[in-house]
Design an enzyme around this catalytic site. Structure first.
Site: not given
Ligand code: M6R
Length: 609
Positions: A2, A27, A75, A101-102, A482, A486, A489, A505, A604
């Site tokens: 938050c 955030r 959040w 917040n919290g 993955e 990476k 790209e 195989h 992106k």
């Protein structure tokens, strides 16, 4: 997490509040709101999704002359992301507004007491007790500051709070305990914020509030009081040495490296408020509205592209093993053209960092008429996928600026693990061990990040090769895919990910002294089997880099190029292995002089098919 912003003074605060909230977007959040006071009248506007949507709402109403206001990006932790649960929260007669917040740990107890006293609550949040509690003390003839302090003394947990009161329309009241809050001192205008980025465009002079301090902030004055010691404190403004761009990039040379180093924080952000090791609870606010439907799900189809697809493959293993529900993962661009049967008991999980990937959106649209439950695992708040799915869990990784997805992968795997745990309803034998282990992963990740130089040296040694094979079994297999993506790209080098068991195989034919293999053989029941593949590679003269768990001694029989990861459960290994592979690809790209943050030919967000 938050975010809080507040402004008092000047001609109009509304646009400043919106700008402040936009600076806090990084955030992560799922709803936003502001409350402003204009001539003792308050206006409270809230919106689920992007701050931009909130901005449109504020443009429609007559807020332009307000001289005091507070804003918040929420959040969800207690209760789903809805307008009712969004901040600011208020008392019943709409005179007190609070952003927070919290976590207020004793909110249920306070709520029970206030309800007995006739107070009505409309949200599921812990925050809503605060305006009602202040209201309660205001009724006993306290002035606002007094009532605010009395309320603070009743709260336990952590908080940064900002409050406004229609009867004192010149003051913002703030307080903190274990959650950051600062006051920006301007000329004829003062500010409050949970994070300097929200006010840096207006002032460089700030007062950092300390624990147990509250402050009354007016246009001209800031009065600080320690409510534990019951003593006033002389505020000491400091100069903010803060460059927004620098703050975002820090000392890192590239966003990619920064985002890889964000991994420990990313896991904390993706689990905060959701995984509660002390009470053994996994609580996903974003799925609360579909809890009933989830009980009847007997098949899950995951759709995604690129790195999100590989995170989905990890999710497949996790959900099947932990929740016992059959899962199938499909590349979105293939899924949308297939003719396969669906039943109403199927759930579709679309995974996407951007939430705007055209193929993934098309996949969701395809099942529109089948009665399938559509869920999203999305990073960008308010994006198309988050809006066209029935429910979902945000990744809360914050903006990912580098084209290559790294911290989003870490967040997606974390969220999928949380979904698996939540679907298992506590019945899996892995439930408690995984809840506990997830809390340990950020620390374990730091020990991997500390090996960045060593991984760079390995990258130097291997930078002359033009082909790579990545192999692994079990949870290490999607990691191999993955790692290969990476490397492709970022360096434009040919790389392939393969299940280690498939070597004989076909792929083994490629192996010679010019074709290195990146082997992931982290501790599992399958390690020995992977090591037998390693011996086959060694026998054919193939160079080997290995990622293994600490304590593995046998790997030295095959190669000296070893990266050790801390011991962890098999199911959490992808979080550690993923970071090793991200670092290797990053260093290779830098060594080869590639455009690390903007690889050629890529975007992106892939918003076209
Ligand atoms: O925004 P999304 O997660 O939907 O994007 C999916 C892929 O385009 C993305 O993961 C891509 O593969 C990355 N560049 C990989 O690093």
């Amino acid at each position: 997490m938050c975010g809080i912003v507040g402004v008092v003074g000047g001609k109009s605060v509304t646009s400043l509040l919106i700008d402040g909230l936009k600076s806090l977007e990084y955030r992560g959040y799922d709803s936003a709101g502001i409350a402003v006071i204009n001539n003792s009248e308050a206006i409270n506007i809230k919106q689920v999704g992007q701050v931009e949507l909130l901005e449109r709402k504020t443009n429609e109403s007559s807020l332009s002359v307000a001289k005091i206001g507070i804003g918040h990006t929420r959040w969800a932790t207690h209760g789903e992301p809805t307008i009712t649960n969004a901040h600011p929260h208020s008392n019943a007669d709409g005179t007190v507004f609070v952003v927070h917040n919290g976590i207020i740990e004793n909110y249920k107890e306070i709520r029970r007491i206030l309800e007995k006293d006739g107070y009505t609550f409309i949200s599921q949040t812990d925050t809503e007790v605060i305006p009602h509690l202040i209201d309660y003390y205001l009724k006993s003839n306290s002035d606002f500051k007094d009532a605010f302090i009395k309320a603070l003394n009743d709260l336990s947990g952590s908080y940064a709070i900002a409050a406004i009161y229609t009867k004192t329309p010149d003051s913002i009241y703030v307080a903190r305990l274990s959650s950051p809050l600062l006051i920006g001192v301007g000329k004829d205008q003062n500010y409050v914020a949970s994070d300097a980025s929200a006010i840096i465009n207006h002032t460089q002079k700030v007062i950092y509030l300390k624990d147990y301090e509250m402050a009354t902030v007016t246009t001209k004055k800031v009065q600080v009081h320690n409510f534990k010691r019951k003593a006033d404190v002389k505020p000491e403004p400091e100069s903010l040495d803060f460059d927004l761009e620098k703050a975002r990039l820090g000392d890192f040379p590239h966003y990619l490296l920064k985002e890889i180093f964000d991994a420990p924080e990313t896991i904390k952000l993706a689990s905060a408020g959701r995984i509660r090791p002390k009470s053994n609870i996994v609580k996903l606010a974003g799925l609360e509205s579909v809890q009933e439907q989830l009980k009847y799900i007997d098949r899950i189809v995951i759709v995604a592209c690129g790195t999100s697809y590989y995170a989905g493959l990890v999710g497949e293993y996790l959900i099947e093993e932990i929740a016992g529900i059959p899962v199938e993962v499909q590349v979105a661009s293939e899924f949308k053209y297939r003719n396969e049967p669906f039943s109403k008991n199927t759930a579709l999980i679309a995974i996407s960092q951007s939430g705007e990937t055209a193929d993934t959106i098309a996949a969701i649209n395809k099942v529109q008429d089948y009665g399938v439950l559509k869920l999203g695992v999305v990073n960008v708040v308010g994006s198309t996928i988050s809006r066209i799915t029935d429910a979902g869990v945000y990744c809360h990784a914050g903006p990912e600026l580098s084209v290559a997805s790294t911290k989003a992968f870490i967040a997606q795997v974390t969220v999928l693990l949380e979904i698996a745990l939540s679907l298992s309803d506590g019945k899996s034998k892995l439930y408690k061990p995984l809840i506990n282990e997830l809390a340990e992963i950020p620390t374990k990740l730091i020990s991997i990040l500390n090996q960045s130089d060593k991984i760079e040296s390995l990258a130097k040694k291997y930078s002359k090769y033009r082909d790579f094979l990545y192999i692994g079994r079990g949870y290490a297999y999607p990691c191999a895919l993955e790692g290969a993506l990476k490397l492709k790209e970022l360096t434009y080098i040919h790389a392939e990910g393969y299940p280690a068991g498939e070597m004989k195989h076909g792929p083994l034919a490629m192996i010679d002294s010019n074709f290195p293999s990146f082997v992931i053989a982290t501790g599992s029941s399958l390690t020995e089997k992977t090591l037998s593949n390693v011996s086959e590679i060694k026998a054919r003269g193939g160079p080997i880099i290995a990622v293994v768990s600490e304590g593995n001694k046998s790997i030295k029989n095959y190669t000296g190029d070893v990266i050790y990861i801390p011991k962890t459960l098999e199911q959490t290994q992808p979080l550690l292995v993923g970071t090793v592979l991200h670092l290797f690809a990053y260093h290779m790209a830098v060594i080869l002089g590639k455009n690390v943050d903007r690889p050629r030919n890529l975007a992106k967000s892939v918003t076209v098919e």
